[in-house]
Design a protein around this motif. Sequence first.
Motif, short mmCIF file in Angstrom:
data_model
loop_
_atom_site.label_atom_id
_atom_site.label_comp_id
_atom_site.label_asym_id
_atom_site.label_seq_id
_atom_site.Cartn_x
_atom_site.Cartn_y
_atom_site.Cartn_z
N HIS A 20 -1.26 -4.42 8.03
CA HIS A 20 -0.27 -3.40 8.37
C HIS A 20 1.12 -4.03 8.47
O HIS A 20 2.10 -3.50 7.95
N GLY A 21 1.24 -5.16 9.15
CA GLY A 21 2.52 -5.84 9.29
C GLY A 21 3.07 -6.30 7.95
O GLY A 21 4.27 -6.18 7.68
N LEU A 22 2.19 -6.82 7.10
CA LEU A 22 2.61 -7.25 5.78
C LEU A 22 3.05 -6.06 4.93
O LEU A 22 4.07 -6.12 4.24
N ALA A 23 2.31 -4.97 5.02
CA ALA A 23 2.68 -3.76 4.28
C ALA A 23 4.04 -3.26 4.75
O ALA A 23 4.88 -2.86 3.94
N GLN A 24 4.28 -3.31 6.06
CA GLN A 24 5.56 -2.88 6.61
C GLN A 24 6.69 -3.74 6.05
O GLN A 24 7.73 -3.23 5.63
N LEU A 25 6.49 -5.04 6.01
CA LEU A 25 7.51 -5.95 5.49
C LEU A 25 7.77 -5.71 4.00
O LEU A 25 8.92 -5.59 3.56
N VAL A 26 6.71 -5.61 3.22
CA VAL A 26 6.85 -5.40 1.77
C VAL A 26 7.52 -4.06 1.47
O VAL A 26 8.44 -3.98 0.64
N LEU A 27 7.10 -3.01 2.14
CA LEU A 27 7.70 -1.70 1.90
C LEU A 27 9.15 -1.65 2.36
O LEU A 27 9.97 -0.95 1.77
N THR A 28 9.49 -2.42 3.39
CA THR A 28 10.87 -2.50 3.83
C THR A 28 11.74 -3.12 2.73
O THR A 28 12.82 -2.61 2.41
N VAL A 29 11.27 -4.19 2.14
CA VAL A 29 12.02 -4.85 1.06
C VAL A 29 12.14 -3.91 -0.14
O VAL A 29 13.22 -3.77 -0.74
N ILE A 30 11.06 -3.23 -0.49
CA ILE A 30 11.09 -2.29 -1.62
C ILE A 30 12.06 -1.15 -1.33
O ILE A 30 12.83 -0.74 -2.21
N GLU A 31 12.07 -0.63 -0.10
CA GLU A 31 12.98 0.45 0.25
C GLU A 31 14.43 -0.02 0.17
O GLU A 31 15.30 0.71 -0.31
N LEU A 32 14.69 -1.22 0.62
CA LEU A 32 16.05 -1.77 0.51
C LEU A 32 16.48 -1.85 -0.95
O LEU A 32 17.58 -1.41 -1.32
N MET A 69 6.71 5.65 -2.89
CA MET A 69 6.98 5.08 -1.57
C MET A 69 6.37 5.96 -0.48
O MET A 69 5.77 5.44 0.48
N ASP A 70 6.49 7.27 -0.61
CA ASP A 70 5.89 8.18 0.37
C ASP A 70 4.38 8.02 0.40
O ASP A 70 3.77 8.03 1.48
N GLU A 71 3.76 7.85 -0.76
CA GLU A 71 2.31 7.64 -0.82
C GLU A 71 1.91 6.37 -0.08
O GLU A 71 0.96 6.35 0.68
N LEU A 72 2.66 5.29 -0.34
CA LEU A 72 2.34 4.01 0.29
C LEU A 72 2.58 4.06 1.80
O LEU A 72 1.79 3.49 2.57
N LYS A 73 3.64 4.74 2.22
CA LYS A 73 3.87 4.88 3.66
C LYS A 73 2.72 5.65 4.32
O LYS A 73 2.30 5.30 5.42
N THR A 74 2.20 6.65 3.63
CA THR A 74 1.07 7.41 4.15
C THR A 74 -0.18 6.53 4.25
O THR A 74 -0.87 6.54 5.27
N ILE A 75 -0.44 5.77 3.21
CA ILE A 75 -1.61 4.88 3.20
C ILE A 75 -1.58 3.91 4.37
O ILE A 75 -2.59 3.66 5.02
#
Length: 94
Positions: A20-32, A69-75
Amino acid sequence: MQTNNPSSGKIHLDPDNAEHGLAQLVLTVIELLRQIVERHAIRRVDGGNLTDEQIENLGVALMNLEVKMDELKTIFNLKDEDLNIDLGPLGNLL
């Protein structure tokens, strides 16, 4: 063990929930990066250097990225505010 509070604005790399923490970090970079690309695309459109077809393709690509991104945030059970990490004295990332 660290409590995982996604709304705190910090990345939590709890050993029991590292995915979960890694997903949060990766999705944060992708969102940026997504926001940077979107701003650049708007500047190109405003500059008038793109054809109608290029503008349409750019819009579709950005919409598809937002949907993914919305799909990944949901997952990974993340919200938009979970991706806005606290950089300490520099403020929030997004």
